[in-house]
Design a protein around this motif. Structure first.
Motif, PDB file in Angstrom:
ATOM      1  N   THR A 433      65.774  43.369  92.098  1.00  7.26           N
ATOM      2  CA  THR A 433      65.286  42.373  91.298  1.00  7.26           C
ATOM      3  C   THR A 433      65.637  42.806  89.947  1.00  7.26           C
ATOM      4  OG1 THR A 433      63.662  41.992  92.781  1.00  7.26           O
ATOM      5  CG2 THR A 433      63.238  41.359  90.554  1.00  7.26           C
ATOM      6  N   LEU A 434      65.948  41.582  88.949  1.00  4.68           N
ATOM      7  CA  LEU A 434      66.207  41.717  87.770  1.00  4.68           C
ATOM      8  C   LEU A 434      65.217  42.080  86.896  1.00  4.68           C
ATOM      9  CD1 LEU A 434      68.248  38.259  87.292  1.00  4.68           C
ATOM     10  CD2 LEU A 434      69.212  40.590  87.363  1.00  4.68           C
ATOM     11  N   LEU A 435      65.431  42.846  85.709  1.00  2.04           N
ATOM     12  CA  LEU A 435      64.486  43.415  84.819  1.00  2.04           C
ATOM     13  C   LEU A 435      63.603  42.077  84.502  1.00  2.04           C
ATOM     14  CD1 LEU A 435      62.926  45.415  83.304  1.00  2.04           C
ATOM     15  CD2 LEU A 435      64.750  45.307  81.551  1.00  2.04           C
ATOM     16  N   ARG A 436      64.341  41.205  84.128  1.00 10.72           N
ATOM     17  CA  ARG A 436      63.766  39.750  83.416  1.00 10.72           C
ATOM     18  C   ARG A 436      62.747  39.506  84.459  1.00 10.72           C
ATOM     19  NH1 ARG A 436      67.524  35.091  84.014  1.00 10.72           N
ATOM     20  NH2 ARG A 436      66.471  35.222  86.125  1.00 10.72           N
ATOM     21  N   ASP A 437      63.006  39.426  85.840  1.00  8.24           N
ATOM     22  CA  ASP A 437      62.027  38.768  86.663  1.00  8.24           C
ATOM     23  C   ASP A 437      60.734  39.695  86.737  1.00  8.24           C
ATOM     24  OD1 ASP A 437      63.810  36.702  86.899  1.00  8.24           O
ATOM     25  OD2 ASP A 437      64.769  37.356  88.715  1.00  8.24           O
ATOM     26  N   ARG A 438      61.090  41.022  86.685  1.00  9.55           N
ATOM     27  CA  ARG A 438      60.083  41.901  86.969  1.00  9.55           C
ATOM     28  C   ARG A 438      59.033  41.816  85.859  1.00  9.55           C
ATOM     29  NH1 ARG A 438      64.091  45.772  88.256  1.00  9.55           N
ATOM     30  NH2 ARG A 438      63.724  46.923  86.555  1.00  9.55           N
ATOM     31  N   ILE A 439      59.375  41.716  84.789  1.00  8.85           N
ATOM     32  CA  ILE A 439      58.600  41.352  83.465  1.00  8.85           C
ATOM     33  C   ILE A 439      57.890  40.058  83.557  1.00  8.85           C
ATOM     34  CG2 ILE A 439      58.641  41.335  80.976  1.00  8.85           C
ATOM     35  CD1 ILE A 439      61.460  42.780  80.985  1.00  8.85           C
ATOM     36  N   GLU A 440      58.611  39.074  83.953  1.00  5.82           N
ATOM     37  CA  GLU A 440      58.209  37.616  84.115  1.00  5.82           C
ATOM     38  C   GLU A 440      57.248  37.546  84.725  1.00  5.82           C
ATOM     39  OE1 GLU A 440      59.433  32.984  84.306  1.00  5.82           O
ATOM     40  OE2 GLU A 440      61.001  34.543  84.724  1.00  5.82           O
ATOM     41  N   GLU A 441      56.975  38.096  86.087  1.00  2.71           N
ATOM     42  CA  GLU A 441      56.129  37.979  87.191  1.00  2.71           C
ATOM     43  C   GLU A 441      54.589  38.409  86.630  1.00  2.71           C
ATOM     44  OE1 GLU A 441      53.203  39.228  90.157  1.00  2.71           O
ATOM     45  OE2 GLU A 441      54.571  40.650  89.104  1.00  2.71           O
ATOM     46  N   PRO A 442      54.329  39.458  86.152  1.00  2.98           N
ATOM     47  CA  PRO A 442      52.974  39.416  85.387  1.00  2.98           C
ATOM     48  C   PRO A 442      52.719  38.649  84.544  1.00  2.98           C
ATOM     49  CG  PRO A 442      54.263  41.537  84.901  1.00  2.98           C
ATOM     50  CD  PRO A 442      55.180  40.764  85.867  1.00  2.98           C
ATOM     51  N   TYR A 443      53.577  38.245  83.711  1.00  2.00           N
ATOM     52  CA  TYR A 443      53.354  37.415  82.337  1.00  2.00           C
ATOM     53  C   TYR A 443      52.863  35.968  83.191  1.00  2.00           C
ATOM     54  CZ  TYR A 443      54.175  34.367  78.385  1.00  2.00           C
ATOM     55  OH  TYR A 443      54.029  33.232  77.547  1.00  2.00           O
ATOM     56  N   LEU A 460      44.675  42.248  82.273  1.00  2.00           N
ATOM     57  CA  LEU A 460      45.285  43.195  82.903  1.00  2.00           C
ATOM     58  C   LEU A 460      46.811  42.903  83.235  1.00  2.00           C
ATOM     59  CD1 LEU A 460      42.652  44.006  85.234  1.00  2.00           C
ATOM     60  CD2 LEU A 460      43.428  45.575  83.689  1.00  2.00           C
ATOM     61  N   ALA A 461      47.168  41.543  83.514  1.00  2.00           N
ATOM     62  CA  ALA A 461      48.304  41.027  83.522  1.00  2.00           C
ATOM     63  C   ALA A 461      49.132  41.106  82.461  1.00  2.00           C
ATOM     64  CB  ALA A 461      48.330  39.664  84.445  1.00  2.00           C
ATOM     65  N   TYR A 462      48.670  40.770  81.265  1.00  2.00           N
ATOM     66  CA  TYR A 462      49.269  40.987  79.875  1.00  2.00           C
ATOM     67  C   TYR A 462      49.731  42.105  79.584  1.00  2.00           C
ATOM     68  CZ  TYR A 462      48.786  35.910  78.529  1.00  2.00           C
ATOM     69  OH  TYR A 462      48.729  34.676  78.429  1.00  2.00           O
ATOM     70  N   GLU A 463      48.850  43.284  79.833  1.00  2.00           N
ATOM     71  CA  GLU A 463      49.053  44.751  79.889  1.00  2.00           C
ATOM     72  C   GLU A 463      50.141  45.132  80.662  1.00  2.00           C
ATOM     73  OE1 GLU A 463      48.162  46.322  77.209  1.00  2.00           O
ATOM     74  OE2 GLU A 463      46.054  45.865  76.499  1.00  2.00           O
ATOM     75  N   ARG A 464      50.153  44.686  81.741  1.00  2.00           N
ATOM     76  CA  ARG A 464      51.327  45.023  82.784  1.00  2.00           C
ATOM     77  C   ARG A 464      52.630  44.504  82.389  1.00  2.00           C
ATOM     78  NH1 ARG A 464      52.140  42.408  88.394  1.00  2.00           N
ATOM     79  NH2 ARG A 464      53.949  43.754  89.189  1.00  2.00           N
ATOM     80  N   THR A 465      52.639  43.258  81.670  1.00  2.00           N
ATOM     81  CA  THR A 465      53.747  42.727  81.124  1.00  2.00           C
ATOM     82  C   THR A 465      54.540  43.745  80.052  1.00  2.00           C
ATOM     83  OG1 THR A 465      52.979  40.481  81.599  1.00  2.00           O
ATOM     84  CG2 THR A 465      54.743  40.739  80.019  1.00  2.00           C
ATOM     85  N   LEU A 466      53.433  44.067  79.290  1.00  2.00           N
ATOM     86  CA  LEU A 466      53.859  45.083  77.994  1.00  2.00           C
ATOM     87  C   LEU A 466      54.558  46.298  78.713  1.00  2.00           C
ATOM     88  CD1 LEU A 466      51.080  44.570  75.481  1.00  2.00           C
ATOM     89  CD2 LEU A 466      53.336  43.388  75.793  1.00  2.00           C
ATOM     90  N   ALA A 467      53.676  46.888  79.615  1.00  2.00           N
ATOM     91  CA  ALA A 467      54.098  48.310  80.381  1.00  2.00           C
ATOM     92  C   ALA A 467      55.415  48.293  80.670  1.00  2.00           C
ATOM     93  CB  ALA A 467      53.316  48.489  81.266  1.00  2.00           C
TER      94      ALA A 467
END
Length: 529
Positions: A433-443, A460-467
């Protein structure tokens, strides 16, 4: 004129990041009754001190004439033909009177900015110059001086939109300085405080990196002073009070996360004047920005139509977005194709091609059809507006979109948050899975939870996006997550945490929406001081 704020804002966004938005051209490109419904009257100590000296009283005659006021009401309805018909006899009998000249110029400016019809540019700009020449022959007064400054700003903005940058910049600077003089000489003349406030806010909200340019142009402005001048004009009965109220509430909606005032105002104005196309546009626009997709579509379908109204092709593009959010891909394609047929300008064409691509791709049409629309994104054209820039970036990035995340994004944009969460359950990351998609999913999950007012889950989901994103990922998801976390901390009264998040939003490298994200973060930081 109510279109001035939208255009000025777009021009200032051009300076700050090379990407003006037309979306605010009508108050948004293209966006007014008493301000006391939303705020108390402005105390005298909030009136800008620079406007106190050398004051002259504006007399009761410094108003639009009864006929010009009727014509201006038609301009606000975007019924420009009837407005011009009303003005003909008054302009013929009093060719240097400021009231009919100002309203006539508002009609010309509205036509040029909304249609962006290059074939009308020379005639309408020449008319603006003729209006200024006529005003030069009129005796000085608050209304004459205001009309001259306002029309000079119209002229400069018209020239900038059509890329006559040198003359446009000259007239914009001249008009701004003229309006400062009018407001100083006639501090109680509310219309001048309206336009000056808009200009001050637009210039004052530019990033610090462009202050050298403002100094070079001799322009100084302060956001707080601009808002105070707008509040003064919004609280005082005058011919342009409704405009002032709209400017103020839409700035609060767009930059300070305070949408309730804008929703109440545009709903009330639309209810009072259901035949007003501008108010219908504003209602659709605010509903759309606030993710009330069904209400926006209903307002679009109920908009006034008829031969007397100016053609606002952009409404078709807005409707296409709303139908895309809804999953009505055939309807979205139909509306965007109608937009391309009717629209005379160059902006939003790349965005339209991108949305056409999404509609046919998500609906499962043949790959050749989707590929044709995708190639249209790369046709020659400006990328000034953020939406066109995003579309062009997508084309050059040449990475396939994830259909599950794309559907969820569109559903969230339309306010279909529960449906989006159900859609997101179908996303499963793999090592490929692309990094872009791994970031977008929690966002996307965070946005849906926020739309449902499930703020703990959203945080929690926004914090996961940042991480997942880290500090350097070149996508807008993490900066937007930081911005939203900042707003939440601010709302909870935790200023220190809010400041941390807003500063974090600013520190990300280039991304598709850096301009608007940085502007909002900077204004939020100013509020925390």
């Amino acid at each position: 004129m109510v279109f001035l704020a939208e255009t000025f804002r777009g021009v200032c966004k051009t300076a700050s990041a090379g990407r003006p938005r037309w979306g605010w051209l009508v108050l948004g490109p293209v966006g007014w009754v008493c301000i006391s419904a939303f705020a108390s009257p402005v105390p005298q100590q909030l009136v800008s001190a620079e406007l106190q000296p050398t004051a002259l009283a504006a007399t009761s005659t410094e108003q639009l004439t009864a006929n010009s006021r009727r014509a201006y009401a038609e301009v606000l309805k975007l019924r420009l033909g009837p407005a011009r018909d009303l003005l003909k006899s008054e302009l013929a009998s009093t060719p240097t009177a400021p009231a009919p000249l100002l309203v006539a110029n508002c009609a010309d400016f509205a036509e040029l900015i909304i249609t962006q019809d290059a074939s009308r540019y020379e005639a309408l700009v020449s008319a603006q110059e003729a209006h200024l020449a006529a005003l030069d022959r009129a005796p000085a007064s608050a209304l004459r001086d205001y009309a001259r400054a306002e029309i000079t700003l119209h002229l400069g903005l018209s020239q900038l939109v059509f890329r006559h940058l040198v003359m446009g910049g000259y007239h914009l600077r001249r008009g701004f300085q003229q309006m400062q003089t009018v407001a100083k000489r006639y501090p109680s003349f509310a219309p001048a405080r309206k336009t000056l406030g808009v200009c001050q806010f637009a210039v004052g909200s530019l990033p610090e990196g462009y202050h050298w340019l403002l100094s070079l142009l001799g322009l100084t402005a302060n956001v707080d002073t601009g808002l105070k001048n707008l509040a003064f004009s919004a609280a005082q009965p005058n011919d342009f009070q409704t405009e002032s109220q709209l400017y103020l509430t839409l700035i609060r909606e767009g930059y300070y996360k305070k949408p309730e005032e804008a929703l109440r105002l545009v709903e009330r104005l639309h209810a009072q004047q259901p035949d007003n196309l501008l108010f219908s546009y504003l209602l659709i626009s605010v509903y759309k920005r606030q993710h009330h997709g069904e209400a926006a579509l209903a307002a679009y379908r109920a908009r006034p139509v008829g031969p007397g109204y100016l053609s606002v092709a952009y409404l078709r593009h807005m409707a296409a977005d709303l139908l895309l959010y809804q999953g009505n891909y055939t309807g979205s394609e139909r509306e965007n194709l109608a937009f391309l047929r009717e629209y005379k300008g160059q902006h939003y064409r790349k965005d339209t091609a991108f949305k056409l691509y999404l509609a046919v791709w998500l609906s499962g049409q043949p790959a050749a059809v989707a590929a044709r629309y995708r190639e249209q994104i790369n046709q020659p054209g400006p990328t000034d507006v953020e939406e066109d820039n995003y579309a062009q970036h997508y084309y050059h990035e040449a990475q396939a979109l994830n259909p599950t995340l794309t559907r969820a994004r569109l559903q969230i944009d339309g306010g279909y948050n529960r449906l989006a969460l159900a859609t997101l359950r179908g996303f499963h990351a793999t090592p490929a899975t692309l990094l872009r998609d791994r970031i977008e999913e929690p966002y996307r999950r965070a946005r849906a939870y926020q739309g449902l007012s499930q703020l703990d889950s959203a945080k929690l989901a926004y914090e996961r996006t940042l991480a997942v994103a880290g500090d350097t990922a070149p996508f807008y998801f993490a900066p937007q997550a930081a911005l939203q976390l900042g707003y939440m901390a601010q709302e909870a009264g935790n200023k220190a945490l809010a400041r941390t998040y807003f500063e974090k939003a600013l520190h990300y490298p280039w991304h598709e929406y850096k301009n608007s994200t940085d502007a909002k973060a900077n204004l939020a930081l100013r509020e925390l001081r």
